[in-house]
Design a protein around this motif. Sequence first.
Motif, PDB file in Angstrom:
ATOM      1  N   ASP A   1       2.327  -8.358 -12.877  1.00 60.36           N
ATOM      2  CA  ASP A   1       2.209  -8.271 -11.418  1.00 60.36           C
ATOM      3  C   ASP A   1       1.074  -9.192 -10.988  1.00 60.36           C
ATOM      4  OD1 ASP A   1       1.971  -7.638  -8.758  1.00 60.36           O
ATOM      5  OD2 ASP A   1       2.009  -5.474  -9.038  1.00 60.36           O
ATOM      6  N   LEU A   2       1.424 -10.286 -10.305  1.00 56.72           N
ATOM      7  CA  LEU A   2       0.439 -11.287  -9.889  1.00 56.72           C
ATOM      8  C   LEU A   2      -0.079 -11.042  -8.478  1.00 56.72           C
ATOM      9  CD1 LEU A   2       2.228 -14.460 -11.324  1.00 56.72           C
ATOM     10  CD2 LEU A   2       0.548 -12.970 -12.429  1.00 56.72           C
ATOM     11  N   GLY A   3       0.204  -9.870  -7.935  1.00 57.12           N
ATOM     12  CA  GLY A   3      -0.265  -9.555  -6.591  1.00 57.12           C
ATOM     13  C   GLY A   3       0.636 -10.086  -5.498  1.00 57.12           C
ATOM     14  N   HIS A   4       1.917 -10.276  -5.818  1.00 56.43           N
ATOM     15  CA  HIS A   4       2.867 -10.808  -4.849  1.00 56.43           C
ATOM     16  C   HIS A   4       3.746  -9.714  -4.245  1.00 56.43           C
ATOM     17  CE1 HIS A   4       2.484 -14.954  -7.055  1.00 56.43           C
ATOM     18  NE2 HIS A   4       1.419 -14.648  -6.341  1.00 56.43           N
ATOM     19  N   LEU A   5       3.261  -8.502  -4.285  1.00 59.58           N
ATOM     20  CA  LEU A   5       3.859  -7.374  -3.566  1.00 59.58           C
ATOM     21  C   LEU A   5       5.308  -7.089  -3.981  1.00 59.58           C
ATOM     22  CD1 LEU A   5       2.509  -8.218   0.006  1.00 59.58           C
ATOM     23  CD2 LEU A   5       1.355  -7.036  -1.876  1.00 59.58           C
TER      24      LEU A   5
ATOM     25  N   LYS B   1      -6.994   4.526   8.296  1.00 56.53           N
ATOM     26  CA  LYS B   1      -6.844   3.123   8.670  1.00 56.53           C
ATOM     27  C   LYS B   1      -5.736   2.504   7.831  1.00 56.53           C
ATOM     28  CE  LYS B   1      -9.390  -1.251   9.123  1.00 56.53           C
ATOM     29  NZ  LYS B   1     -10.681  -1.933   8.887  1.00 56.53           N
ATOM     30  N   GLN B   2      -4.737   1.922   8.503  1.00 56.15           N
ATOM     31  CA  GLN B   2      -3.613   1.315   7.813  1.00 56.15           C
ATOM     32  C   GLN B   2      -3.695  -0.208   7.864  1.00 56.15           C
ATOM     33  OE1 GLN B   2      -0.606   3.591  10.044  1.00 56.15           O
ATOM     34  NE2 GLN B   2       0.055   4.473   8.097  1.00 56.15           N
ATOM     35  N   ASN B   3      -3.238  -0.851   6.790  1.00 63.35           N
ATOM     36  CA  ASN B   3      -3.300  -2.297   6.669  1.00 63.35           C
ATOM     37  C   ASN B   3      -1.926  -2.843   6.290  1.00 63.35           C
ATOM     38  OD1 ASN B   3      -6.305  -2.153   6.785  1.00 63.35           O
ATOM     39  ND2 ASN B   3      -6.048  -1.281   4.747  1.00 63.35           N
ATOM     40  N   LEU B   4      -1.605  -4.036   6.783  1.00 67.63           N
ATOM     41  CA  LEU B   4      -0.370  -4.713   6.401  1.00 67.63           C
ATOM     42  C   LEU B   4      -0.705  -6.026   5.704  1.00 67.63           C
ATOM     43  CD1 LEU B   4       2.961  -5.166   8.168  1.00 67.63           C
ATOM     44  CD2 LEU B   4       1.704  -7.228   7.566  1.00 67.63           C
ATOM     45  N   TYR B   5      -0.040  -6.247   4.555  1.00 68.93           N
ATOM     46  CA  TYR B   5      -0.168  -7.493   3.820  1.00 68.93           C
ATOM     47  C   TYR B   5       1.230  -8.078   3.621  1.00 68.93           C
ATOM     48  CZ  TYR B   5      -4.869  -5.794   2.815  1.00 68.93           C
ATOM     49  OH  TYR B   5      -6.151  -5.325   2.953  1.00 68.93           O
ATOM     50  N   PHE B   6       1.308  -9.392   3.500  1.00 72.36           N
ATOM     51  CA  PHE B   6       2.600 -10.042   3.299  1.00 72.36           C
ATOM     52  C   PHE B   6       2.445 -11.219   2.347  1.00 72.36           C
ATOM     53  CE2 PHE B   6       0.568 -12.396   6.639  1.00 72.36           C
ATOM     54  CZ  PHE B   6       1.020 -13.705   6.532  1.00 72.36           C
TER      55      PHE B   6
ATOM     56  N   CYS C   1       3.646  -5.101   2.528  1.00 70.04           N
ATOM     57  CA  CYS C   1       3.018  -3.912   1.963  1.00 70.04           C
ATOM     58  C   CYS C   1       2.162  -3.272   3.051  1.00 70.04           C
ATOM     59  CB  CYS C   1       2.164  -4.289   0.759  1.00 70.04           C
ATOM     60  SG  CYS C   1       0.959  -3.030   0.266  1.00 70.04           S
ATOM     61  N   VAL C   2       2.387  -1.993   3.310  1.00 70.65           N
ATOM     62  CA  VAL C   2       1.551  -1.247   4.255  1.00 70.65           C
ATOM     63  C   VAL C   2       0.851  -0.145   3.463  1.00 70.65           C
ATOM     64  CG1 VAL C   2       1.459   0.094   6.380  1.00 70.65           C
ATOM     65  CG2 VAL C   2       3.178  -1.717   6.124  1.00 70.65           C
ATOM     66  N   ASN C   3      -0.455  -0.251   3.367  1.00 69.50           N
ATOM     67  CA  ASN C   3      -1.243   0.762   2.685  1.00 69.50           C
ATOM     68  C   ASN C   3      -2.359   1.218   3.613  1.00 69.50           C
ATOM     69  OD1 ASN C   3      -3.111  -1.300   2.608  1.00 69.50           O
ATOM     70  ND2 ASN C   3      -2.884  -1.704   0.415  1.00 69.50           N
ATOM     71  N   GLY C   4      -3.346   1.894   3.086  1.00 68.68           N
ATOM     72  CA  GLY C   4      -4.435   2.334   3.948  1.00 68.68           C
ATOM     73  C   GLY C   4      -5.390   3.257   3.227  1.00 68.68           C
ATOM     74  N   SER C   5      -6.387   3.677   3.960  1.00 70.36           N
ATOM     75  CA  SER C   5      -7.417   4.563   3.414  1.00 70.36           C
ATOM     76  C   SER C   5      -7.684   5.695   4.402  1.00 70.36           C
ATOM     77  CB  SER C   5      -8.706   3.782   3.147  1.00 70.36           C
ATOM     78  OG  SER C   5      -9.171   3.181   4.352  1.00 70.36           O
ATOM     79  N   SER C   6      -8.219   6.780   3.888  1.00 71.31           N
ATOM     80  CA  SER C   6      -8.547   7.940   4.714  1.00 71.31           C
ATOM     81  C   SER C   6      -9.683   8.701   4.049  1.00 71.31           C
ATOM     82  CB  SER C   6      -7.316   8.845   4.858  1.00 71.31           C
ATOM     83  OG  SER C   6      -7.071   9.547   3.655  1.00 71.31           O
ATOM     84  N   PRO C   7     -10.322   9.611   4.773  1.00 75.45           N
ATOM     85  CA  PRO C   7     -11.385  10.417   4.158  1.00 75.45           C
ATOM     86  C   PRO C   7     -10.893  11.239   2.970  1.00 75.45           C
ATOM     87  CG  PRO C   7     -11.479  10.577   6.554  1.00 75.45           C
ATOM     88  CD  PRO C   7     -10.218   9.859   6.223  1.00 75.45           C
ATOM     89  N   GLU C   8      -9.581  11.484   2.885  1.00 74.21           N
ATOM     90  CA  GLU C   8      -9.032  12.276   1.781  1.00 74.21           C
ATOM     91  C   GLU C   8      -8.583  11.420   0.604  1.00 74.21           C
ATOM     92  OE1 GLU C   8      -6.019  14.919   3.146  1.00 74.21           O
ATOM     93  OE2 GLU C   8      -7.151  15.550   4.919  1.00 74.21           O
ATOM     94  N   GLY C   9      -8.656  10.086   0.759  1.00 70.69           N
ATOM     95  CA  GLY C   9      -8.257   9.201  -0.333  1.00 70.69           C
ATOM     96  C   GLY C   9      -7.293   8.132   0.151  1.00 70.69           C
TER      97      GLY C   9
END
Length: 383
Positions: free
Chosen positions: A26-30, A153-158, A198-206
């Motif tokens: 996996d070269l980080g190309h989602l 907080k949600q993030n989108l990468y492409f 790719c839509v990921n994110g972070s929160s106080p719970e992880g």
Amino acid sequence: MHCNGPKDYYVFSLAVDPPENLVISDLGHLGHLQITWSPPATLMNMTECSKLYQLEYFNAYKNSWTAVRMVMTDYSAQFDLMKDVRVRVYTLLSGPCTNGTMIKSTSYAELVQKPASKGVVETAVKDFVCVYHNRKYLECNWERNPNLPANSKQNLYFWHKRLEQAEECPEYLISSGTRRGCNFTAKSPPEFTDINFCVNGSSPEGPLETTFISLQIQNQVKPETTAKVHLQTGTDVQLKLQWEGPVGSIPGHCLEWEVEHNQEGPVGKIASQVISTNQMSLTLSTNHDNQRNCFRVRSKLNKYCADKGFWSEWSHPTCNPSNDKEAATEPGWDMVPIYVYIAVAIIAILVLSLCVGAVRTSRRVKKPNDSLLRNSVLTATEA
């Protein structure tokens, strides 16, 4: 290899081993993964025969296996990282050493990779949709999961093949203080190539659950709304409907159309039908003069230009008979030309100026009369 049977009859039996050192990188190309392997050690010194490899991988998007034969020992393919990544490779041998017969290894090298950690349960985005508006700009939207923890907080990468590494959304779409989408107005990704999101994110719970999507934007086109629809009454009680395609880079032959026809009878009852056509005109017969016919049009890319797509919005209704004459006989104030307002204002100013001038002249005439009156009183008193 061994031989048996009569002197002039040979049966060749050659055991072929599967490839070795199968690796998925996996070269980080989602989701675009690199697959590599090595030839079996037992065939390293065999030069009389040519070696081929048959790669099979499970395509989660099509829910089926895909097979590819090649000479190379590496291959890249698209995978859904939210599901198991399953790959297997066979060795194929042919040439003088096999008497011209292609032999396939009975066993294969296999590798199965499980999805990475999913994050906080039930926090993945919902209804992720990308729309390529009239082939001008791409916009992706998603629905916020109701189970999302506060202060998330949600993030989108492409990523696509023209990029060395994945990039983050250039302009987030914000709704009620949260990210709900991404706007690619400045520069849309290329057509006819896989775009990985790719839509990921972070929160106080992880970390939040990650969503992966792969699509080609030429299959996400939504044409602009048809602006000009013309309706004419022809001979033999016919209605002729014509319209113009959306302005932009969508070829006219790529569009299919739907025409909604609403027919209103004298008692207010409406009959409706939707007509599909590949033309930009339509001729219909109407049997009753006392019926009102209204039409509206929308378009979509046909199957010859895109695998799928989105219908445009419906055009503004065009009716026969129309209400244009009624509007012309009783125009509203908002329809009066601006120069009428200007003329009225100028006339009002002139009338006001004349009135003020008349008042001032009247005052000047009254003042001498008052003086004469006072002088007459004084003269009478002295006498």
